[in-house]
Design an enzyme around this catalytic site. Structure first.
Site, PDB file in Angstrom:
ATOM      1  N   LYS A  77       0.864  -1.187   0.000  1.00 36.97           N
ATOM      2  CA  LYS A  77       0.000   0.000   0.000  1.00 36.97           C
ATOM      3  C   LYS A  77       0.899   1.235   0.000  1.00 36.97           C
ATOM      4  O   LYS A  77       1.943   1.253   0.675  1.00 36.97           O
ATOM      5  CB  LYS A  77      -0.895  -0.031   1.246  1.00 36.97           C
ATOM      6  N   SER A 152      -9.813   2.191   2.814  1.00 38.83           N
ATOM      7  CA  SER A 152      -8.883   2.938   1.994  1.00 38.83           C
ATOM      8  C   SER A 152      -7.909   2.052   1.208  1.00 38.83           C
ATOM      9  O   SER A 152      -7.287   2.539   0.257  1.00 38.83           O
ATOM     10  CB  SER A 152      -8.071   3.890   2.872  1.00 38.83           C
ATOM     11  N   SER A 176     -10.213  -0.374   6.946  1.00 41.40           N
ATOM     12  CA  SER A 176      -9.641  -0.235   5.601  1.00 41.40           C
ATOM     13  C   SER A 176      -8.948  -1.463   5.024  1.00 41.40           C
ATOM     14  O   SER A 176      -8.562  -1.440   3.868  1.00 41.40           O
ATOM     15  CB  SER A 176      -8.649   0.921   5.570  1.00 41.40           C
TER      16      SER A 176
HETATM   17  N1  GLN Z   1     -13.191   4.395   6.212  1.00 41.60           N
HETATM   18  C1  GLN Z   1     -12.639   4.790   7.459  1.00 41.60           C
HETATM   19  C2  GLN Z   1     -12.213   6.236   7.392  1.00 41.60           C
HETATM   20  O1  GLN Z   1     -12.452   6.834   6.423  1.00 41.60           O
HETATM   21  C3  GLN Z   1     -11.489   3.900   7.827  1.00 41.60           C
HETATM   22  C4  GLN Z   1     -10.245   4.242   7.134  1.00 41.60           C
HETATM   23  C5  GLN Z   1      -9.124   3.334   7.489  1.00 41.60           C
HETATM   24  O2  GLN Z   1      -9.318   2.282   8.107  1.00 41.60           O
HETATM   25  N2  GLN Z   1      -7.933   3.764   7.141  1.00 41.60           N
HETATM   26  O3  GLN Z   1     -11.647   6.768   8.283  1.00 41.60           O
END
Ligand code: GLN
Length: 484
Positions: A77, A152, A176
């Site tokens: 990532k 994400s 995410s």
């Molecule tokens: N979707 C969640 C957010 O927008 C989690 C993001 C994540 O786990 N990095 O914060």
């Protein structure tokens, strides 16, 4: 080749049925063919560099010096720092940032002999649930190119689901890893907080961020945890303990396993078609000898609002370092220092990041700190206590990973709250610091459905055993998306 798991590829390499050079070239050809439609990568390493690495791996093997994962391709990532390779975090702010060092996770994968194929697309600074906040444009779901792959870690999910790499890393602050895994039909593990090093992982919310693997099977996730977990003195929240061999208990029988089903995970908001898939999976576990009972997580409804105070608070503090001075984007022709700070941040960050920084600054400001931030921390403890109570009665908690299947691109991007709701079953696990595994459990509306298994602290080996046993009697995880 690309339908095989790491466990299978390792055998093929060992038995010399394939070489690492063939393997790397095969995935590279797939990347060239499908990347234009998936946009799963921000950076793909150059062909000659990759060939050179693969050649070295084959030489090591010929000399008898190969390790288990020597020559296996991986994608990281784009928030893991990779020395000499751009690490953008999905942001214009870091579009020009070439990391001077490797994240511990990156080094661990390299030490294991794995070959870095590229860096995957992601929501900007890991803030999002659809990959649409990326400066590089959204990645696409290989099951349906009009839909998002989740976020994400959407690029990692799309890359693994699209069989462009056999494994990719993700990070999970509120869901995410698990949510994109669910949306794309892959296996994703968010480990216990502190078991995978955060050193060199560009921070979003440090008390929640945790790296983990995204793979084609629970067995592969176990193999990757053997690489990625471990104490790291460079990470102040890394937990010093024996991590053991995560593959050791994969074949343990599930007879007598106590699985708790939280009623709160099956309430309003859950798509009935998703719920039905998970109910079928529960029956599968019963057949394997597990005992099913209902449990309660009474404060679950408060987890999401608490998360959306705590995560932005930490984000506002972590992202203060991007000021145009030290690294990353700097605006052109600043009038003075303040102008440079303000415009570099205004021009370098996207809308969602700015929203989080503003919310975070607000909840930490004097006058609001007690009422909002402190209150959210109290709620965090309640959420954690709920899990602790449940784990007095059961070994594993099972439910859907997300309330819905992958949504259409553009559908939620202008409605942040509805976007945030796709993490309603995952954020509590981060607030508590527990491990959570999402595995494919079937299909609803023709799209993959993920089932989430949550275990007690450091019970990843049990969690992976429970996931692996399900994957021995089902083949959802082997289904190939339509568009690759
Ligand atoms: N979707 C969640 C957010 O927008 C989690 C993001 C994540 O786990 N990095 O914060």
């Amino acid at each position: 080749m690309h339908t095989k798991t790491i466990a299978e590829l390792v055998i093929e390499l060992r038995e010399k049925k394939i070489s690492s050079q063939e393997l790397v070239q095969h995935y590279l050809n797939r990347i060239k063919k499908y990347e234009p439609q998936l946009n799963a990568f921000v950076t793909v390493l150059q062909e000659d560099v990759l060939n050179e690495e693969a050649k070295k791996a084959d030489e090591l093997r010929a000399q008898g010096h190969a390790k288990l994962l020597t020559g296996i391709p991986i994608a990281q990532k784009d928030l893991f720092c990779t020395k000499g390779v751009r690490s953008s975090c999905g942001s214009k702010m870091l579009d020009n940032f070439i990391a001077p060092y490797d994240a511990t996770v990156v080094r661990q994968c390299q030490d294991a002999g794995m070959i870095l194929m590229g860096k995957t697309n992601m929501d900007e600074f890991a803030m999002g649930s659809s990959n649409e906040t990326s400066f590089y444009g959204a990645a696409f779901n290989p099951w349906d190119l009009e839909r998002v792959p989740g976020g994400s870690s959407g690029g990692s999910a799309a890359a693994v689901a699209g069989r462009l790499v056999p494994v990719a890393t993700g990070t999970d602050t509120g869901g995410s890893i698990r949510q994109p895994a669910a949306f794309t039909g892959v296996t994703g593990l968010k480990p216990t907080y502190g078991s995978v090093s955060r050193y060199g992982l560009i921070a979003f919310a440090s008390s929640l961020d945790q790296g983990g693997p995204m793979t084609l099977s629970a067995e592969d996730a176990a193999i990757m945890m053997n690489v990625m977990s471990g104490f790291d003195p460079l990470d102040s929240t890394s937990v010093e303990r024996e991590y053991g061999d995560f593959t050791q208990h994969l074949n343990r029988s599930l007879s007598g396993l106590k699985i708790g089903i939280p009623e709160e995970y099956f309430g309003p908001g859950l798509d009935p078609a998703v719920g039905a898939v998970v109910q079928e999976a529960i029956k599968e576990y019963e057949k394997m000898g597990a005992k099913i009972r209902s449990v309660h997580l009474p404060n679950n409804a408060l987890a999401l609002p608490a998360y959306y105070v705590i995560a932005p608070a930490e984000c506002s503090s972590n992202l203060a370092r991007f000021d145009g001075v030290r690294y990353g984007y700097r605006c052109e022709n600043p009038k003075d220092l303040m102008d440079m700070y303000c415009r570099s941040r205004a021009e370098g960050f996207g809308a969602e990041v700015k929203r989080r920084v503003m919310i975070g600054t607000y909840v930490l400001s004097s006058g609001h700190y007690e009422a909002l931030y402190n209150k959210a921390q109290c709620v965090r403890r309640l959420v954690q206590n709920d899990f602790n109570t449940a784990f007095e009665e059961v070994d594993i908690i099972l439910g859907p990973t997300t309330p819905n299947v992958a949504f259409k691109k553009g559908e939620k991007v202008n409605d942040p709250v509805s976007m945030y709701l796709s993490d309603v079953y995952t954020v509590g696990v981060n607030l508590a610091g527990l491990p959570g595994l999402s595995i494919p459990a079937g299909f609803a509306h023709g799209l993959p459905v993920g089932m989430q298994l949550v275990g007690n602290y450091f019970s990843e080996d049990r969690l992976l055993n429970v996931g692996h046993q399900y994957q021995q009697v089902t083949d959802w995880h082997k289904r190939m998306p339509a568009h690759v």
